[in-house]
Write an enzyme that holds these catalytic residues in place. Structure first.
Site, short mmCIF file in Angstrom:
data_model
loop_
_atom_site.label_atom_id
_atom_site.label_comp_id
_atom_site.label_asym_id
_atom_site.label_seq_id
_atom_site.Cartn_x
_atom_site.Cartn_y
_atom_site.Cartn_z
N ASN A 13 4.35 16.53 1.89
CA ASN A 13 5.28 17.17 2.79
C ASN A 13 5.55 18.63 3.09
O ASN A 13 5.22 19.65 2.51
CB ASN A 13 6.72 16.67 1.88
CG ASN A 13 8.06 18.28 2.79
OD1 ASN A 13 7.63 18.03 3.71
ND2 ASN A 13 9.04 18.00 1.46
N LYS A 15 7.13 20.21 5.12
CA LYS A 15 8.86 21.57 5.13
C LYS A 15 7.83 22.46 7.15
O LYS A 15 7.44 21.77 7.79
CB LYS A 15 8.31 22.17 4.59
CG LYS A 15 8.18 21.43 2.99
CD LYS A 15 8.56 22.44 2.10
CE LYS A 15 8.89 21.50 0.36
NZ LYS A 15 9.73 21.87 -0.62
N HIS A 99 16.13 15.41 1.73
CA HIS A 99 15.22 16.65 0.81
C HIS A 99 17.36 17.97 0.58
O HIS A 99 17.81 17.71 1.66
CB HIS A 99 14.52 17.00 1.55
CG HIS A 99 13.72 17.90 0.76
ND1 HIS A 99 13.63 18.53 0.42
CD2 HIS A 99 12.61 17.39 0.11
CE1 HIS A 99 12.93 19.54 0.16
NE2 HIS A 99 11.77 19.09 -0.27
N GLU A 101 16.27 20.66 0.22
CA GLU A 101 16.08 21.17 1.12
C GLU A 101 17.42 21.10 2.41
O GLU A 101 18.14 22.18 2.49
CB GLU A 101 15.41 22.55 1.91
CG GLU A 101 14.32 23.06 0.00
CD GLU A 101 12.82 22.07 0.43
OE1 GLU A 101 12.15 22.40 1.63
OE2 GLU A 101 12.20 23.14 -0.75
N GLU A 171 12.95 14.44 -7.30
CA GLU A 171 13.01 15.47 -7.27
C GLU A 171 13.85 16.26 -7.82
O GLU A 171 14.60 16.78 -7.04
CB GLU A 171 12.03 15.73 -5.42
CG GLU A 171 11.34 15.44 -4.78
CD GLU A 171 10.80 15.70 -3.60
OE1 GLU A 171 9.68 16.59 -3.94
OE2 GLU A 171 11.95 16.45 -3.21
N GLY A 177 8.65 23.73 -5.27
CA GLY A 177 8.22 25.47 -5.41
C GLY A 177 7.94 26.23 -5.80
O GLY A 177 8.66 27.18 -5.63
N SER A 217 6.03 20.03 -7.29
CA SER A 217 4.88 21.13 -8.39
C SER A 217 3.68 19.81 -8.36
O SER A 217 3.32 20.49 -9.66
CB SER A 217 5.19 22.53 -8.95
OG SER A 217 6.28 22.94 -8.03
P1 PGA Z 1 6.55 21.40 -4.06
O1 PGA Z 1 7.74 20.73 -2.54
O2 PGA Z 1 5.29 20.10 -3.89
O3 PGA Z 1 6.45 22.54 -3.42
O4 PGA Z 1 6.99 21.75 -5.28
C1 PGA Z 1 8.00 19.21 -3.36
C2 PGA Z 1 8.92 19.28 -2.38
O5 PGA Z 1 9.63 19.56 -2.22
O6 PGA Z 1 9.11 17.95 -1.75
#
Ligand code: PGA
Length: 257
Positions: A13, A15, A99, A101, A171, A177, A217
């Site tokens: 992903n 982003k 997601h 976010e 998630e 992140g 992560s």
């Molecule tokens: P990350 O993001 O691996 O940077 O934690 C995962 C995601 O938001 O899908």
């Protein structure tokens, strides 16, 4: 992973990262090193503007291209939005829906998530549906209830054949992140809960066949341990999917014999 019953899917992903030039550099670097990855499907979810180019760049590989969002209507006065049909026509196979976010910054709810899943399925796309609890919710001990609510709302009104095309990504918000990963046991525990909800709603065969990813992560170091869990069928990877060596190591972890 359980390769006997379901597909392992490693999805990046990206982003709001990588220009067209950077996308090309990533493709040029990774393509000669991809190998067969016969045990897993590899997906790259990239920003809308770079989708057609990414589809072309990866045409001669087994990497599928995904989108990071979609609107639930099939046309109309929705400035700045993109339909599932538009994505399908330019070669998109997967689309991330709900997601955290998008839920946090753009007001997406469990109900818009449900509508988006239906729109994606109607256009022939595979939704990657994100669910997960905050740290506060985990500490309060309501993770299972919350996940149950999110998954039920998201999948409401789907039939078994539609459900087979859906991927779920667990998630935990506190792991996204942050560099703070759920332990393999924590990840598996919630993925198992999700499979149980699907079993209850769609039956054992469908539940057994659905891919449930972990995201938050996941990286080159922890991927193998997470993927070794029986109910963790892949990863949705943010930061580590931006770097070719890291992403390749995660793919390799999913392909261990
Ligand atoms: P990350 O993001 O691996 O940077 O934690 C995962 C995601 O938001 O899908």
């Amino acid at each position: 992973m359980n390769r006997k019953y379901r597909k392992t899917i490693i999805a990046g992903n990206w982003k709001m990262n990588k220009t067209l030039t950077e996308t090309k550099a990533f493709a040029d670097e990774i393509k000669p090193q991809l190998g067969k990855h016969k045990w897993c499907e590899v997906v790259l979810c990239v920003p809308f503007v770079n989708i057609p180019a990414a589809v072309r760049m990866f045409k001669d590989t087994r990497v599928a291209i995904g989108a990071e969002n979609v609107h639930f209507e099939d046309h109309g006065a929705f400035t700045g939005e993109v339909t599932a049909e538009m994505l399908k026509e330019v070669g998109v196979k997967y689309v991330i829906i709900g997601h955290s976010e998008r839920r946090e910054y753009y007001g997406e709810t469990d109900f818009t998530v449900n509508k988006k899943i239906k729109a994606a399925l109607a256009a022939g796309l595979h939704p990657i549906v994100c669910v997960g609890e905050s740290l506060e919710q985990r500490e309060l001990g309501v993770t299972a209830e919350l996940i149950n609510y999110q998954v039920k709302c998201a999948l409401s009104g789907l039939d078994a054949s539609q459900m087979r095309k859906v991927v779920i990504a667990y998630e935990p918000l506190w792991a996204i992140g942050t560099g703070k990963t759920a332990t393999a046991e924590q990840a598996n525990e919630v993925c198992e809960i999700i499979r149980g909800i699907i079993r209850h709603q769609f039956g054992a065969r469908v539940a057994r066949a659905v891919t449930i990813q972990y995201g938050g992560s996941m990286n080159a170091k922890n991927a193998a341990e997470l993927l070794a869990q029986p109910d963790v069928d892949g990863g949705l990877i943010g930061g580590a999917a931006l770097k070719v060596p890291d992403f390749l190591q995660i793919i390799a972890a999913a392909n261990q014999e």
